[in-house]
Design a protein around this motif. Structure first.
Motif, PDB file in Angstrom:
ATOM      1  N   ARG A 261     -49.706  -6.819  21.704  1.00 61.26           N
ATOM      2  CA  ARG A 261     -49.687  -7.772  20.601  1.00 61.26           C
ATOM      3  C   ARG A 261     -48.404  -8.592  20.638  1.00 61.26           C
ATOM      4  NH1 ARG A 261     -53.518  -6.781  16.841  1.00 61.26           N
ATOM      5  NH2 ARG A 261     -52.337  -7.926  15.275  1.00 61.26           N
ATOM      6  N   ILE A 262     -48.502  -9.812  20.105  1.00 58.06           N
ATOM      7  CA  ILE A 262     -47.336 -10.702  20.028  1.00 58.06           C
ATOM      8  C   ILE A 262     -47.194 -11.128  18.572  1.00 58.06           C
ATOM      9  CG2 ILE A 262     -46.142 -12.596  21.203  1.00 58.06           C
ATOM     10  CD1 ILE A 262     -48.285 -12.641  23.272  1.00 58.06           C
ATOM     11  N   ASP A 263     -47.252 -10.160  17.671  1.00 53.01           N
ATOM     12  CA  ASP A 263     -47.229 -10.461  16.236  1.00 53.01           C
ATOM     13  C   ASP A 263     -45.978 -11.225  15.825  1.00 53.01           C
ATOM     14  OD1 ASP A 263     -49.635  -9.176  15.908  1.00 53.01           O
ATOM     15  OD2 ASP A 263     -48.746  -7.260  15.380  1.00 53.01           O
ATOM     16  N   HIS A 264     -44.849 -10.877  16.437  1.00 58.48           N
ATOM     17  CA  HIS A 264     -43.587 -11.517  16.022  1.00 58.48           C
ATOM     18  C   HIS A 264     -43.649 -13.025  16.244  1.00 58.48           C
ATOM     19  CE1 HIS A 264     -39.447 -11.690  14.868  1.00 58.48           C
ATOM     20  NE2 HIS A 264     -39.056 -12.162  16.041  1.00 58.48           N
ATOM     21  N   TYR A 265     -44.257 -13.443  17.336  1.00 61.75           N
ATOM     22  CA  TYR A 265     -44.386 -14.879  17.619  1.00 61.75           C
ATOM     23  C   TYR A 265     -45.161 -15.565  16.499  1.00 61.75           C
ATOM     24  CZ  TYR A 265     -45.592 -19.220  20.018  1.00 61.75           C
ATOM     25  OH  TYR A 265     -45.742 -20.552  20.350  1.00 61.75           O
ATOM     26  N   TRP A 266     -46.313 -14.989  16.134  1.00 62.45           N
ATOM     27  CA  TRP A 266     -47.157 -15.641  15.139  1.00 62.45           C
ATOM     28  C   TRP A 266     -46.529 -15.602  13.747  1.00 62.45           C
ATOM     29  CZ3 TRP A 266     -49.927 -18.617  17.685  1.00 62.45           C
ATOM     30  CH2 TRP A 266     -50.538 -18.229  18.878  1.00 62.45           C
ATOM     31  N   GLN A 267     -45.788 -14.565  13.438  1.00 64.30           N
ATOM     32  CA  GLN A 267     -45.095 -14.511  12.147  1.00 64.30           C
ATOM     33  C   GLN A 267     -44.068 -15.648  12.043  1.00 64.30           C
ATOM     34  OE1 GLN A 267     -43.508 -10.551  12.245  1.00 64.30           O
ATOM     35  NE2 GLN A 267     -45.500  -9.588  11.851  1.00 64.30           N
ATOM     36  N   PRO A 278     -53.605 -22.161   9.687  1.00 68.69           N
ATOM     37  CA  PRO A 278     -53.632 -20.799  10.230  1.00 68.69           C
ATOM     38  C   PRO A 278     -53.362 -20.793  11.731  1.00 68.69           C
ATOM     39  CG  PRO A 278     -55.527 -21.189   8.809  1.00 68.69           C
ATOM     40  CD  PRO A 278     -54.868 -22.512   9.018  1.00 68.69           C
ATOM     41  N   THR A 279     -52.586 -19.844  12.189  1.00 64.31           N
ATOM     42  CA  THR A 279     -52.275 -19.746  13.606  1.00 64.31           C
ATOM     43  C   THR A 279     -53.424 -19.068  14.356  1.00 64.31           C
ATOM     44  OG1 THR A 279     -51.261 -17.560  13.435  1.00 64.31           O
ATOM     45  CG2 THR A 279     -49.841 -19.468  12.992  1.00 64.31           C
ATOM     46  N   PRO A 280     -53.526 -19.304  15.668  1.00 62.92           N
ATOM     47  CA  PRO A 280     -54.520 -18.561  16.459  1.00 62.92           C
ATOM     48  C   PRO A 280     -54.310 -17.055  16.361  1.00 62.92           C
ATOM     49  CG  PRO A 280     -53.726 -20.438  17.696  1.00 62.92           C
ATOM     50  CD  PRO A 280     -52.872 -20.345  16.472  1.00 62.92           C
ATOM     51  N   GLY A 281     -53.066 -16.622  16.230  1.00 63.24           N
ATOM     52  CA  GLY A 281     -52.808 -15.190  16.072  1.00 63.24           C
ATOM     53  C   GLY A 281     -53.400 -14.645  14.793  1.00 63.24           C
ATOM     54  N   ALA A 282     -53.263 -15.398  13.694  1.00 57.07           N
ATOM     55  CA  ALA A 282     -53.842 -14.960  12.421  1.00 57.07           C
ATOM     56  C   ALA A 282     -55.369 -14.958  12.501  1.00 57.07           C
ATOM     57  CB  ALA A 282     -53.376 -15.875  11.292  1.00 57.07           C
ATOM     58  N   ALA A 283     -55.942 -15.973  13.176  1.00 54.44           N
ATOM     59  CA  ALA A 283     -57.398 -16.025  13.331  1.00 54.44           C
ATOM     60  C   ALA A 283     -57.893 -14.844  14.168  1.00 54.44           C
ATOM     61  CB  ALA A 283     -57.809 -17.341  13.983  1.00 54.44           C
ATOM     62  N   HIS A 284     -57.155 -14.510  15.223  1.00 53.72           N
ATOM     63  CA  HIS A 284     -57.539 -13.385  16.073  1.00 53.72           C
ATOM     64  C   HIS A 284     -57.510 -12.080  15.269  1.00 53.72           C
ATOM     65  CE1 HIS A 284     -58.187 -11.729  20.121  1.00 53.72           C
ATOM     66  NE2 HIS A 284     -57.430 -10.709  19.739  1.00 53.72           N
ATOM     67  N   ASP A 285     -56.454 -11.883  14.485  1.00 55.09           N
ATOM     68  CA  ASP A 285     -56.368 -10.674  13.662  1.00 55.09           C
ATOM     69  C   ASP A 285     -57.502 -10.605  12.642  1.00 55.09           C
ATOM     70  OD1 ASP A 285     -54.194  -9.705  14.951  1.00 55.09           O
ATOM     71  OD2 ASP A 285     -52.728 -10.251  13.420  1.00 55.09           O
ATOM     72  N   TRP A 286     -57.826 -11.734  12.042  1.00 55.62           N
ATOM     73  CA  TRP A 286     -58.925 -11.765  11.059  1.00 55.62           C
ATOM     74  C   TRP A 286     -60.230 -11.375  11.724  1.00 55.62           C
ATOM     75  CZ3 TRP A 286     -63.609 -13.897   9.944  1.00 55.62           C
ATOM     76  CH2 TRP A 286     -64.025 -13.913   8.597  1.00 55.62           C
ATOM     77  N   LEU A 287     -60.472 -11.892  12.930  1.00 58.16           N
ATOM     78  CA  LEU A 287     -61.704 -11.580  13.649  1.00 58.16           C
ATOM     79  C   LEU A 287     -61.739 -10.121  14.102  1.00 58.16           C
ATOM     80  CD1 LEU A 287     -61.890 -14.920  15.615  1.00 58.16           C
ATOM     81  CD2 LEU A 287     -63.605 -14.110  13.994  1.00 58.16           C
ATOM     82  N   LEU A 288     -60.580  -9.573  14.457  1.00 58.08           N
ATOM     83  CA  LEU A 288     -60.536  -8.141  14.778  1.00 58.08           C
ATOM     84  C   LEU A 288     -60.891  -7.306  13.556  1.00 58.08           C
ATOM     85  CD1 LEU A 288     -57.376  -7.746  17.056  1.00 58.08           C
ATOM     86  CD2 LEU A 288     -59.766  -7.829  17.729  1.00 58.08           C
ATOM     87  N   GLY A 289     -60.382  -7.712  12.392  1.00 54.47           N
ATOM     88  CA  GLY A 289     -60.738  -7.025  11.169  1.00 54.47           C
ATOM     89  C   GLY A 289     -62.215  -7.116  10.862  1.00 54.47           C
ATOM     90  N   ALA A 290     -62.796  -8.300  11.113  1.00 56.17           N
ATOM     91  CA  ALA A 290     -64.225  -8.467  10.902  1.00 56.17           C
ATOM     92  C   ALA A 290     -65.037  -7.601  11.860  1.00 56.17           C
ATOM     93  CB  ALA A 290     -64.596  -9.943  11.070  1.00 56.17           C
ATOM     94  N   LEU A 291     -64.552  -7.499  13.126  1.00 60.65           N
ATOM     95  CA  LEU A 291     -65.237  -6.645  14.095  1.00 60.65           C
ATOM     96  C   LEU A 291     -65.179  -5.178  13.692  1.00 60.65           C
ATOM     97  CD1 LEU A 291     -66.688  -6.376  16.807  1.00 60.65           C
ATOM     98  CD2 LEU A 291     -64.434  -6.322  17.931  1.00 60.65           C
ATOM     99  N   ASP A 292     -64.016  -4.737  13.210  1.00 57.76           N
ATOM    100  CA  ASP A 292     -63.887  -3.353  12.750  1.00 57.76           C
ATOM    101  C   ASP A 292     -64.835  -3.083  11.582  1.00 57.76           C
ATOM    102  OD1 ASP A 292     -61.997  -2.848  14.665  1.00 57.76           O
ATOM    103  OD2 ASP A 292     -60.287  -3.122  13.315  1.00 57.76           O
ATOM    104  N   ALA A 293     -64.912  -4.036  10.652  1.00 55.43           N
ATOM    105  CA  ALA A 293     -65.802  -3.872   9.503  1.00 55.43           C
ATOM    106  C   ALA A 293     -67.252  -3.829   9.945  1.00 55.43           C
ATOM    107  CB  ALA A 293     -65.583  -5.003   8.491  1.00 55.43           C
ATOM    108  N   ASP A 294     -67.597  -4.663  10.892  1.00 54.09           N
ATOM    109  CA  ASP A 294     -68.970  -4.687  11.381  1.00 54.09           C
ATOM    110  C   ASP A 294     -69.319  -3.388  12.117  1.00 54.09           C
ATOM    111  OD1 ASP A 294     -71.453  -6.252  11.914  1.00 54.09           O
ATOM    112  OD2 ASP A 294     -70.823  -6.016  13.999  1.00 54.09           O
TER     113      ASP A 294
END
Length: 300
Positions: A261-267, A278-294
């Motif tokens: 992960r490169i969280d520090h960059y996106w922060q 929204p940054t691509p990093g934030a979008a990627h994290d949101w989609l990972l959360g959606a995948l986990d929920a699914d």
């Protein structure tokens, strides 16, 4: 016909000024006296007044010559000077933000901040960020995808930054300038040839998925399955030549959870650009959360 002194008197300038412009070819003489002295006509007075007006705008002598000798050159010269002035103003605003950053801090913070801002130019350049991502991207990615990716990941710098934004970019610049490991530990699985992904197919689909997720991020909606997630999973499935099935989604969730992960960059980018974009990093994290929920819903 006027002598050089008479022309200077009519124009309200010094003889030295008239001689300076004459020697540089901006103010041609009309004739010479019997004793070899320069003589000027009324046209020279008009030309000298125009030169003075142009020089009052701080136009370089070379650019003044262009305006005098080339038809319609004034518009091009003015546009060039405005671009240069804009760059100078941006440099001054960034310098002011850096100085305020050093002013409004403790003695302990000042040493670190001075080191950070001292490593940047004014106005700062994003070239180090672009180099960082070019090293990070998979090799042999088509140029159009590299360009599109850099447009999304390298932030546009504000022309009038506040001290917090100046600090965020200074830290961002320091982060990407550090040496990177020479192995694959800093790369996602999709960048590794032995994993079987086709990166060009993947990155085409990810750009669309991130765009679909952005409205939910701006609205601060929690991650949830939907069109954005379907597009996200489809990008990975197509790049592997696989089908989007519940089993594939479970495997993908595990692979992505193990990626570096490169969280520090996106922060830091978020601190620099604000929440409106929204940054691509934030979008990627949101989609990972959606995948986990699914995946959790399908398991239940």
């Amino acid at each position: 016909m006027w002598s050089i002194g008479e022309l200077a008197g009519h124009a309200g300038v010094s003889v030295k000024t008239v001689r300076f412009y004459s020697d540089r070819g901006l103010l041609p003489e009309t004739a010479r006296s019997a004793g070899g002295h320069r003589r000027y006509g009324p046209v020279a007075l008009d030309r000298l007044r125009l030169i003075r007006s142009l020089r009052t705008l701080d136009l370089p002598v070379r650019e003044v010559g262009r305006v005098l000798d080339e038809e319609d050159a004034l518009e091009d010269v003015v546009a060039g000077q405005l671009r240069a002035l804009g760059s100078q103003l941006a440099a001054l605003r960034w310098r002011e933000a850096a100085l305020r950053l050093l002013q409004d801090c403790t003695a302990q913070e000042r040493a670190e901040r001075l080191h950070l801002v001292g490593a940047m130019t004014a106005p700062p350049s994003t070239q180090a960020l672009a180099r960082f991502w070019r090293r990070w991207l998979p090799p042999r990615l088509p140029a159009r995808l590299v360009t599109a990716f850099l447009e999304q990941t390298v932030p546009q710098l504000p022309d009038d930054p506040d001290p917090a934004q100046a600090l965020a970019f200074a830290r961002l610049h320091a982060f990407v300038s550090r040496p990177c490991p020479g192995d694959e530990r800093g790369q996602p699985a999709a960048h590794r040839p032995q994993e079987g992904y086709r990166p060009a197919v993947l990155y085409d689909g990810l750009a669309e998925a991130y765009a679909l997720a952005s409205p939910a991020l701006r609205a601060e909606r929690p991650p949830q399955p939907g069109e954005a997630l379907d597009c996200f999973v489809a990008a990975y499935a197509r790049s592997r030549g696989a089908r989007d099935t519940p089993a594939f989604r479970h495997r993908l969730g595990g692979v992505l959870a193990a990626d570096p992960r490169i969280d520090h960059y996106w922060q830091l980018v978020a601190e620099l650009t604000g929440p409106a974009r929204p940054t691509p990093g934030a979008a990627h994290d949101w989609l990972l959360g959606a995948l986990d929920a699914d995946n959790a819903g399908s398991a239940a």
